[in-house]
Write a protein that holds these residues in place. Sequence first.
Motif, PDB file in Angstrom:
ATOM      1  N   GLY A 187      47.550  38.418  42.816  1.00 54.53           N
ATOM      2  CA  GLY A 187      48.764  37.751  42.367  1.00 54.53           C
ATOM      3  C   GLY A 187      49.685  38.700  41.633  1.00 54.53           C
ATOM      4  N   ASN A 188      49.120  39.483  40.723  1.00 56.46           N
ATOM      5  CA  ASN A 188      49.916  40.386  39.892  1.00 56.46           C
ATOM      6  C   ASN A 188      49.450  41.831  39.948  1.00 56.46           C
ATOM      7  OD1 ASN A 188      51.689  38.353  38.739  1.00 56.46           O
ATOM      8  ND2 ASN A 188      49.856  37.581  37.714  1.00 56.46           N
ATOM      9  N   GLY A 189      48.556  42.147  40.863  1.00 50.60           N
ATOM     10  CA  GLY A 189      48.101  43.525  41.034  1.00 50.60           C
ATOM     11  C   GLY A 189      46.717  43.816  40.480  1.00 50.60           C
ATOM     12  N   HIS A 190      46.172  42.944  39.643  1.00 47.23           N
ATOM     13  CA  HIS A 190      44.871  43.195  39.011  1.00 47.23           C
ATOM     14  C   HIS A 190      43.748  43.317  40.038  1.00 47.23           C
ATOM     15  CE1 HIS A 190      47.340  41.235  35.917  1.00 47.23           C
ATOM     16  NE2 HIS A 190      46.686  42.018  35.068  1.00 47.23           N
ATOM     17  N   THR A 191      43.714  42.408  41.001  1.00 47.21           N
ATOM     18  CA  THR A 191      42.623  42.419  41.976  1.00 47.21           C
ATOM     19  C   THR A 191      42.689  43.670  42.833  1.00 47.21           C
ATOM     20  OG1 THR A 191      42.706  40.012  41.987  1.00 47.21           O
ATOM     21  CG2 THR A 191      41.425  41.058  43.731  1.00 47.21           C
ATOM     22  N   ARG A 192      43.884  44.108  43.183  1.00 45.77           N
ATOM     23  CA  ARG A 192      44.008  45.337  43.973  1.00 45.77           C
ATOM     24  C   ARG A 192      43.480  46.540  43.186  1.00 45.77           C
ATOM     25  NH1 ARG A 192      46.160  47.744  48.493  1.00 45.77           N
ATOM     26  NH2 ARG A 192      46.548  49.942  48.196  1.00 45.77           N
ATOM     27  N   VAL A 193      43.820  46.637  41.910  1.00 44.61           N
ATOM     28  CA  VAL A 193      43.339  47.744  41.077  1.00 44.61           C
ATOM     29  C   VAL A 193      41.814  47.732  41.024  1.00 44.61           C
ATOM     30  CG1 VAL A 193      43.266  48.599  38.687  1.00 44.61           C
ATOM     31  CG2 VAL A 193      45.459  47.963  39.726  1.00 44.61           C
ATOM     32  N   LEU A 194      41.239  46.557  40.868  1.00 46.19           N
ATOM     33  CA  LEU A 194      39.782  46.434  40.836  1.00 46.19           C
ATOM     34  C   LEU A 194      39.174  46.829  42.182  1.00 46.19           C
ATOM     35  CD1 LEU A 194      37.505  45.560  38.892  1.00 46.19           C
ATOM     36  CD2 LEU A 194      37.711  43.260  39.876  1.00 46.19           C
ATOM     37  N   ALA A 195      39.774  46.368  43.276  1.00 46.07           N
ATOM     38  CA  ALA A 195      39.286  46.706  44.621  1.00 46.07           C
ATOM     39  C   ALA A 195      39.379  48.214  44.873  1.00 46.07           C
ATOM     40  CB  ALA A 195      40.071  45.936  45.679  1.00 46.07           C
TER      41      ALA A 195
ATOM     42  N   GLY B 219      31.081  40.283  46.300  1.00 53.43           N
ATOM     43  CA  GLY B 219      32.321  39.697  45.809  1.00 53.43           C
ATOM     44  C   GLY B 219      32.748  40.275  44.483  1.00 53.43           C
ATOM     45  N   LEU B 220      34.051  40.222  44.257  1.00 56.86           N
ATOM     46  CA  LEU B 220      34.605  40.670  42.998  1.00 56.86           C
ATOM     47  C   LEU B 220      35.773  39.789  42.610  1.00 56.86           C
ATOM     48  CD1 LEU B 220      37.014  43.489  43.733  1.00 56.86           C
ATOM     49  CD2 LEU B 220      35.014  43.370  45.184  1.00 56.86           C
ATOM     50  N   THR B 221      35.906  39.599  41.313  1.00 57.46           N
ATOM     51  CA  THR B 221      36.967  38.743  40.808  1.00 57.46           C
ATOM     52  C   THR B 221      37.428  39.215  39.443  1.00 57.46           C
ATOM     53  OG1 THR B 221      37.649  36.439  40.487  1.00 57.46           O
ATOM     54  CG2 THR B 221      35.422  37.027  39.751  1.00 57.46           C
ATOM     55  N   VAL B 222      38.628  38.828  39.103  1.00 58.29           N
ATOM     56  CA  VAL B 222      39.223  39.177  37.818  1.00 58.29           C
ATOM     57  C   VAL B 222      39.992  37.950  37.325  1.00 58.29           C
ATOM     58  CG1 VAL B 222      41.272  40.215  38.904  1.00 58.29           C
ATOM     59  CG2 VAL B 222      40.644  40.888  36.582  1.00 58.29           C
ATOM     60  N   ALA B 223      39.984  37.753  36.008  1.00 60.57           N
ATOM     61  CA  ALA B 223      40.709  36.638  35.412  1.00 60.57           C
ATOM     62  C   ALA B 223      41.163  37.024  34.005  1.00 60.57           C
ATOM     63  CB  ALA B 223      39.821  35.389  35.357  1.00 60.57           C
ATOM     64  N   THR B 224      41.953  36.182  33.424  1.00 57.79           N
ATOM     65  CA  THR B 224      42.519  36.450  32.108  1.00 57.79           C
ATOM     66  C   THR B 224      41.476  36.450  31.007  1.00 57.79           C
ATOM     67  OG1 THR B 224      44.615  35.496  32.802  1.00 57.79           O
ATOM     68  CG2 THR B 224      44.222  35.639  30.427  1.00 57.79           C
ATOM     69  N   TYR B 225      40.565  35.488  31.050  1.00 53.70           N
ATOM     70  CA  TYR B 225      39.560  35.358  29.996  1.00 53.70           C
ATOM     71  C   TYR B 225      38.259  36.033  30.400  1.00 53.70           C
ATOM     72  CZ  TYR B 225      42.573  32.067  27.594  1.00 53.70           C
ATOM     73  OH  TYR B 225      43.617  31.503  26.927  1.00 53.70           O
ATOM     74  N   ALA B 226      37.473  36.395  29.400  1.00 54.83           N
ATOM     75  CA  ALA B 226      36.207  37.078  29.653  1.00 54.83           C
ATOM     76  C   ALA B 226      35.289  36.241  30.540  1.00 54.83           C
ATOM     77  CB  ALA B 226      35.517  37.419  28.337  1.00 54.83           C
TER      78      ALA B 226
ATOM     79  N   ASP C 199      46.836  45.323  28.227  1.00 54.20           N
ATOM     80  CA  ASP C 199      47.741  46.444  28.464  1.00 54.20           C
ATOM     81  C   ASP C 199      48.132  46.403  29.944  1.00 54.20           C
ATOM     82  OD1 ASP C 199      49.007  48.840  28.993  1.00 54.20           O
ATOM     83  OD2 ASP C 199      47.433  50.097  28.125  1.00 54.20           O
ATOM     84  N   LYS C 200      49.290  45.843  30.236  1.00 51.15           N
ATOM     85  CA  LYS C 200      49.689  45.621  31.630  1.00 51.15           C
ATOM     86  C   LYS C 200      49.975  46.913  32.382  1.00 51.15           C
ATOM     87  CE  LYS C 200      48.824  41.449  31.246  1.00 51.15           C
ATOM     88  NZ  LYS C 200      47.487  41.045  31.631  1.00 51.15           N
ATOM     89  N   SER C 201      50.104  48.024  31.677  1.00 55.40           N
ATOM     90  CA  SER C 201      50.241  49.304  32.388  1.00 55.40           C
ATOM     91  C   SER C 201      48.889  49.727  32.957  1.00 55.40           C
ATOM     92  CB  SER C 201      50.788  50.388  31.458  1.00 55.40           C
ATOM     93  OG  SER C 201      49.836  50.699  30.445  1.00 55.40           O
ATOM     94  N   GLN C 202      47.819  49.171  32.415  1.00 51.97           N
ATOM     95  CA  GLN C 202      46.464  49.501  32.833  1.00 51.97           C
ATOM     96  C   GLN C 202      45.921  48.477  33.826  1.00 51.97           C
ATOM     97  OE1 GLN C 202      44.057  50.611  29.483  1.00 51.97           O
ATOM     98  NE2 GLN C 202      42.193  50.001  30.517  1.00 51.97           N
ATOM     99  N   MET C 203      46.308  47.213  33.708  1.00 53.80           N
ATOM    100  CA  MET C 203      45.918  46.084  34.561  1.00 53.80           C
ATOM    101  C   MET C 203      44.485  45.609  34.325  1.00 53.80           C
ATOM    102  SD  MET C 203      48.705  45.421  36.132  1.00 53.80           S
ATOM    103  CE  MET C 203      48.476  44.429  37.570  1.00 53.80           C
ATOM    104  N   VAL C 204      43.498  46.523  34.418  1.00 47.51           N
ATOM    105  CA  VAL C 204      42.084  46.181  34.215  1.00 47.51           C
ATOM    106  C   VAL C 204      41.518  47.209  33.242  1.00 47.51           C
ATOM    107  CG1 VAL C 204      39.838  45.913  35.348  1.00 47.51           C
ATOM    108  CG2 VAL C 204      41.917  45.220  36.557  1.00 47.51           C
ATOM    109  N   ASP C 205      40.736  46.724  32.283  1.00 46.60           N
ATOM    110  CA  ASP C 205      40.174  47.624  31.269  1.00 46.60           C
ATOM    111  C   ASP C 205      39.303  48.716  31.898  1.00 46.60           C
ATOM    112  OD1 ASP C 205      41.395  46.378  29.101  1.00 46.60           O
ATOM    113  OD2 ASP C 205      39.744  44.954  28.854  1.00 46.60           O
ATOM    114  N   ALA C 206      39.278  49.865  31.249  1.00 53.46           N
ATOM    115  CA  ALA C 206      38.555  51.033  31.761  1.00 53.46           C
ATOM    116  C   ALA C 206      37.071  50.751  31.987  1.00 53.46           C
ATOM    117  CB  ALA C 206      38.727  52.220  30.810  1.00 53.46           C
TER     118      ALA C 206
END
Length: 184
Positions: free
Chosen positions: A14-22, A92-99, A154-161
């Motif tokens: 939706g906003n790029g997070h899943t692509r960064v994770l993939a 499978g892999l997924t990302v969301a706002t909350y832990a 940090d939206k410049s990072q998208m997903v934490d290190a």
Amino acid sequence: MTDTPLIAIPYFTGNGHTRVLAEAVADGAGGGALIDVEQITEADWHTLQQAHAILFASPTYMGSTAAGFDRFLEDAADRWPDLPWRDKIAGGLTVATYASGDKLSTLIRLAVYAAQMGMIWVGQAEIGAPVHPDKPGLNAPGSYLGLMATSSRDKSQMVDAHDLETARHFGARIAAATRRWRED
């Protein structure tokens, strides 16, 4: 057989997070074919058919896979009677706002889908802190059915290190399992 297996990662972002994770998973696997399911082509369907492993990647929205990813799953299910993905490695892999973010329900949906397609599901195998204090952040949610990540503030990072590092480990695990499965 030591060649790099073909790992396809169909994803919706939706906003790029899943692509960064993939991308991090593909990096850990030594490469992968990232397929944006909103832009899927006949060549992409061919790649999925030829792939040795398919990793399903969707953000978790309101406790399940995103509608854009659901459309892909429904299109792929049209092929179900012939089981063209039978015996392929799946994950499978997924990302969301909350832990937590109810990401487990997304992974369960993907695992059931893979089972119905006759695929072999491979989950996460990293044990981080607090069990292994020398591995802080690795698999922080303690998810073993698949890869869970939290979108970074940090939206410049998208997903934490630390989640990206866990993703690279997951990619390496998928590649190793796929090589092993192909050798047997």
